[in-house]
Design a protein around this motif. Structure first.
Motif, PDB file in Angstrom:
ATOM      1  N   GLN A   1      -1.813  23.386   3.952  1.00  0.00           N
ATOM      2  CA  GLN A   1      -2.267  24.635   4.563  1.00  0.00           C
ATOM      3  C   GLN A   1      -3.567  25.111   3.932  1.00  0.00           C
ATOM      4  OE1 GLN A   1      -0.289  25.194   7.164  1.00  0.00           O
ATOM      5  NE2 GLN A   1       0.898  23.486   6.312  1.00  0.00           N
ATOM      6  N   GLN A   2      -4.028  24.372   2.904  1.00  0.00           N
ATOM      7  CA  GLN A   2      -5.264  24.746   2.218  1.00  0.00           C
ATOM      8  C   GLN A   2      -6.466  24.089   2.889  1.00  0.00           C
ATOM      9  OE1 GLN A   2      -3.918  25.194  -2.330  1.00  0.00           O
ATOM     10  NE2 GLN A   2      -3.712  23.110  -1.563  1.00  0.00           N
ATOM     11  N   ASP A   3      -7.627  24.716   2.721  1.00  0.00           N
ATOM     12  CA  ASP A   3      -8.856  24.157   3.287  1.00  0.00           C
ATOM     13  C   ASP A   3      -9.518  23.219   2.286  1.00  0.00           C
ATOM     14  OD1 ASP A   3      -8.577  25.643   5.627  1.00  0.00           O
ATOM     15  OD2 ASP A   3      -9.592  27.379   4.744  1.00  0.00           O
ATOM     16  N   GLY A   4     -10.122  22.181   2.803  1.00  0.00           N
ATOM     17  CA  GLY A   4     -10.873  21.266   1.959  1.00  0.00           C
ATOM     18  C   GLY A   4      -9.995  20.273   1.230  1.00  0.00           C
ATOM     19  N   VAL A   5     -10.613  19.571   0.275  1.00  0.00           N
ATOM     20  CA  VAL A   5      -9.895  18.545  -0.474  1.00  0.00           C
ATOM     21  C   VAL A   5      -8.977  19.187  -1.505  1.00  0.00           C
ATOM     22  CG1 VAL A   5     -11.701  16.817  -0.157  1.00  0.00           C
ATOM     23  CG2 VAL A   5     -11.773  18.340  -2.149  1.00  0.00           C
TER      24      VAL A   5
ATOM     25  N   ASP B   1       0.825  -1.203   0.000  1.00  0.00           N
ATOM     26  CA  ASP B   1       0.000   0.000   0.000  1.00  0.00           C
ATOM     27  C   ASP B   1       0.862   1.257   0.000  1.00  0.00           C
ATOM     28  OD1 ASP B   1      -2.426  -1.404   0.064  1.00  0.00           O
ATOM     29  OD2 ASP B   1      -2.306  -1.638   2.237  1.00  0.00           O
ATOM     30  N   PHE B   2       0.528   2.174  -0.910  1.00  0.00           N
ATOM     31  CA  PHE B   2       1.175   3.478  -0.973  1.00  0.00           C
ATOM     32  C   PHE B   2       0.133   4.531  -0.573  1.00  0.00           C
ATOM     33  CE2 PHE B   2       3.923   0.912  -3.429  1.00  0.00           C
ATOM     34  CZ  PHE B   2       5.149   1.556  -3.556  1.00  0.00           C
ATOM     35  N   VAL B   3       0.580   5.569   0.114  1.00  0.00           N
ATOM     36  CA  VAL B   3      -0.334   6.620   0.541  1.00  0.00           C
ATOM     37  C   VAL B   3       0.266   7.974   0.175  1.00  0.00           C
ATOM     38  CG1 VAL B   3       0.678   6.679   2.868  1.00  0.00           C
ATOM     39  CG2 VAL B   3      -1.646   7.542   2.490  1.00  0.00           C
ATOM     40  N   ALA B   4      -0.598   8.892  -0.278  1.00  0.00           N
ATOM     41  CA  ALA B   4      -0.151  10.232  -0.667  1.00  0.00           C
ATOM     42  C   ALA B   4       0.106  11.066   0.584  1.00  0.00           C
ATOM     43  CB  ALA B   4      -1.208  10.899  -1.541  1.00  0.00           C
ATOM     44  N   VAL B   5       1.318  11.582   0.713  1.00  0.00           N
ATOM     45  CA  VAL B   5       1.693  12.329   1.914  1.00  0.00           C
ATOM     46  C   VAL B   5       2.545  13.538   1.573  1.00  0.00           C
ATOM     47  CG1 VAL B   5       1.628  10.297   3.436  1.00  0.00           C
ATOM     48  CG2 VAL B   5       3.753  10.897   2.264  1.00  0.00           C
ATOM     49  N   ALA B   6       2.639  14.417   2.530  1.00  0.00           N
ATOM     50  CA  ALA B   6       3.537  15.573   2.449  1.00  0.00           C
ATOM     51  C   ALA B   6       3.941  15.945   3.868  1.00  0.00           C
ATOM     52  CB  ALA B   6       2.854  16.746   1.758  1.00  0.00           C
ATOM     53  N   HIS B   7       4.971  16.771   3.990  1.00  0.00           N
ATOM     54  CA  HIS B   7       5.366  17.286   5.300  1.00  0.00           C
ATOM     55  C   HIS B   7       4.221  18.117   5.868  1.00  0.00           C
ATOM     56  CE1 HIS B   7       7.482  19.851   8.244  1.00  0.00           C
ATOM     57  NE2 HIS B   7       8.276  18.809   8.391  1.00  0.00           N
ATOM     58  N   HIS B   8       4.052  18.074   7.179  1.00  0.00           N
ATOM     59  CA  HIS B   8       2.894  18.758   7.792  1.00  0.00           C
ATOM     60  C   HIS B   8       2.889  20.260   7.520  1.00  0.00           C
ATOM     61  CE1 HIS B   8       5.136  20.671  11.134  1.00  0.00           C
ATOM     62  NE2 HIS B   8       5.887  19.580  11.128  1.00  0.00           N
TER      63      HIS B   8
ATOM     64  N   LYS C   1       1.922  13.893   6.838  1.00  0.00           N
ATOM     65  CA  LYS C   1       0.470  13.774   6.945  1.00  0.00           C
ATOM     66  C   LYS C   1      -0.116  13.348   5.611  1.00  0.00           C
ATOM     67  CE  LYS C   1      -0.527  16.886  10.804  1.00  0.00           C
ATOM     68  NZ  LYS C   1      -1.379  18.012  11.275  1.00  0.00           N
ATOM     69  N   VAL C   2      -1.224  12.615   5.693  1.00  0.00           N
ATOM     70  CA  VAL C   2      -1.901  12.147   4.490  1.00  0.00           C
ATOM     71  C   VAL C   2      -2.594  13.324   3.816  1.00  0.00           C
ATOM     72  CG1 VAL C   2      -3.679  10.601   3.589  1.00  0.00           C
ATOM     73  CG2 VAL C   2      -2.227   9.864   5.495  1.00  0.00           C
ATOM     74  N   LEU C   3      -2.443  13.408   2.496  1.00  0.00           N
ATOM     75  CA  LEU C   3      -3.062  14.499   1.746  1.00  0.00           C
ATOM     76  C   LEU C   3      -4.552  14.216   1.519  1.00  0.00           C
ATOM     77  CD1 LEU C   3      -0.299  15.071  -0.958  1.00  0.00           C
ATOM     78  CD2 LEU C   3      -0.834  16.564   0.976  1.00  0.00           C
ATOM     79  N   PRO C   4      -5.419  15.198   1.774  1.00  0.00           N
ATOM     80  CA  PRO C   4      -6.865  15.010   1.550  1.00  0.00           C
ATOM     81  C   PRO C   4      -7.226  15.200   0.079  1.00  0.00           C
ATOM     82  CG  PRO C   4      -6.461  17.183   2.457  1.00  0.00           C
ATOM     83  CD  PRO C   4      -5.123  16.500   2.416  1.00  0.00           C
ATOM     84  N   LEU C   5      -6.909  14.195  -0.736  1.00  0.00           N
ATOM     85  CA  LEU C   5      -7.149  14.301  -2.170  1.00  0.00           C
ATOM     86  C   LEU C   5      -8.616  14.008  -2.499  1.00  0.00           C
ATOM     87  CD1 LEU C   5      -4.025  12.384  -3.538  1.00  0.00           C
ATOM     88  CD2 LEU C   5      -4.225  14.797  -2.910  1.00  0.00           C
ATOM     89  N   GLN C   6      -9.033  14.499  -3.664  1.00  0.00           N
ATOM     90  CA  GLN C   6     -10.377  14.201  -4.131  1.00  0.00           C
ATOM     91  C   GLN C   6     -10.529  12.699  -4.388  1.00  0.00           C
ATOM     92  OE1 GLN C   6     -10.903  16.725  -7.574  1.00  0.00           O
ATOM     93  NE2 GLN C   6     -11.921  18.334  -6.379  1.00  0.00           N
ATOM     94  N   GLN C   7      -9.468  12.099  -4.935  1.00  0.00           N
ATOM     95  CA  GLN C   7      -9.462  10.660  -5.167  1.00  0.00           C
ATOM     96  C   GLN C   7      -8.016  10.185  -5.272  1.00  0.00           C
ATOM     97  OE1 GLN C   7     -11.279   9.756  -8.920  1.00  0.00           O
ATOM     98  NE2 GLN C   7     -10.002  11.167 -10.082  1.00  0.00           N
TER      99      GLN C   7
END
Length: 290
Positions: free
Chosen positions: A176-180, A163-170, A248-254
């Motif tokens: 820093q953006q709101d929403g997905v 399993d791979f997960v989309a991440v970036a530094h916190h 942290k995991v990125l809140p992507l649309q998909q």
């Protein structure tokens, strides 16, 4: 012509270990006179007194300690050689070449290798890590764990999904953006990928954005950790960083998660699978890959 033999030095070592000629003779299923004769000949030919009696024990003289200390590595190597010969006679391999994709969870891999070593201590396993985009020389590999079934790489079966997960530094701007986060927003920042340099242009075209290619998983993780970009990283390798909040995991649309299948393959040239090779295959299959 040598003045001494390994057998004589071996008997000397046994006498010292067991404390007497009688005990050494019994442990080696020989007569006491045979042990005494061999050690008498050893000392006579060398012209050096190696043993002396202290109470009821037979011990080394200073000269004996010095010489036996130099001989013991040779004795150990010779005993290992004889055991190896017995193993070969019983059909055991001396070496197994194992090629694995670098995304294979190492903790599980090392667990397999430890158990295999316990069962076959005289069989060496050489492990070679490769990238997904690399085509290994399968002719020289006995067992392979790969994400792709390259032509001629051997018979194969599904082993596990990584399993791979989309991440970036916190502190990355994406978090820093709101929403997905949309695909357009992602494209504004470098994507960190695990791939060799020859595939850089291909990856760049496919993602229609800036792509940074790292040749190892460790380098990709460090690049994301140092805010060079974001990326899909093997979840098992970044669990500590996720738990600490560094990544942290990125809140992507998909597409937050992706999975890569790994396959267990055997070299096509291997007709008969011997016991040691079968054991390694079974341990890989039985491992709890999570």
């Amino acid at each position: 012509m040598h003045k001494s033999t390994l057998e004589q030095w071996g008997l000397l070592d046994e006498v010292v270990r067991h404390g007497s000629f009688a005990n050494a003779a019994e442990a080696n299923h020989r007569s006491q006179s045979s042990v005494s004769y061999n050690l008498a000949m050893l000392q006579e030919r060398l012209g050096v007194t190696l043993l002396e009696t202290q109470g009821r024990r037979t011990v080394l003289t200073p000269a004996g300690e010095e010489l036996l200390a130099q001989v013991r590595p040779l004795l150990k190597a010779f005993y290992t050689l004889e055991k190896r010969a017995i193993a070969i006679q019983n059909g055991e391999r001396s070496r197994i070449e194992l090629v694995v994709d670098s995304i294979l969870p190492r903790e599980n891999l090392f667990s397999v290798l430890r158990e295999f070593q316990r069962r076959y201590p005289r069989t060496q396993v050489n492990v070679t890590e490769v990238l997904e985009t690399q085509v290994p020389d399968s002719d020289h590999a006995d067992v392979l764990v790969l994400s792709q079934r390259q032509p001629g790489s051997g018979r194969g079966e599904w082993l596990m999904n990584v399993d791979f997960v989309a991440v970036a530094h916190h502190a990355h701007p994406l978090l820093q953006q709101d929403g997905v986060i949309s695909a357009e927003q992602l494209a504004a920042y470098p994507l960190i990928r695990i791939a060799d340099s020859q595939h850089f242009s291909v990856l760049q075209e496919r993602n229609h954005g800036e792509v940074w290619s790292c040749s190892t998983i460790e380098a990709a993780i460090e690049a994301v950790t140092h805010q060079v970009g974001f990326g899909w990283l093997p979840e098992t390798r970044i669990q500590a960083a996720l738990a600490a909040g560094t990544l942290k995991v990125l809140p992507l649309q998909q597409g937050v998660r992706r999975a890569t299948a790994l396959h267990l393959l055997i070299n096509n040239h291997i007709i008969v699978i011997d016991a040691s090779l079968q054991t390694l295959l079974n341990l890989l299959r039985e491992q709890s890959w999570h």
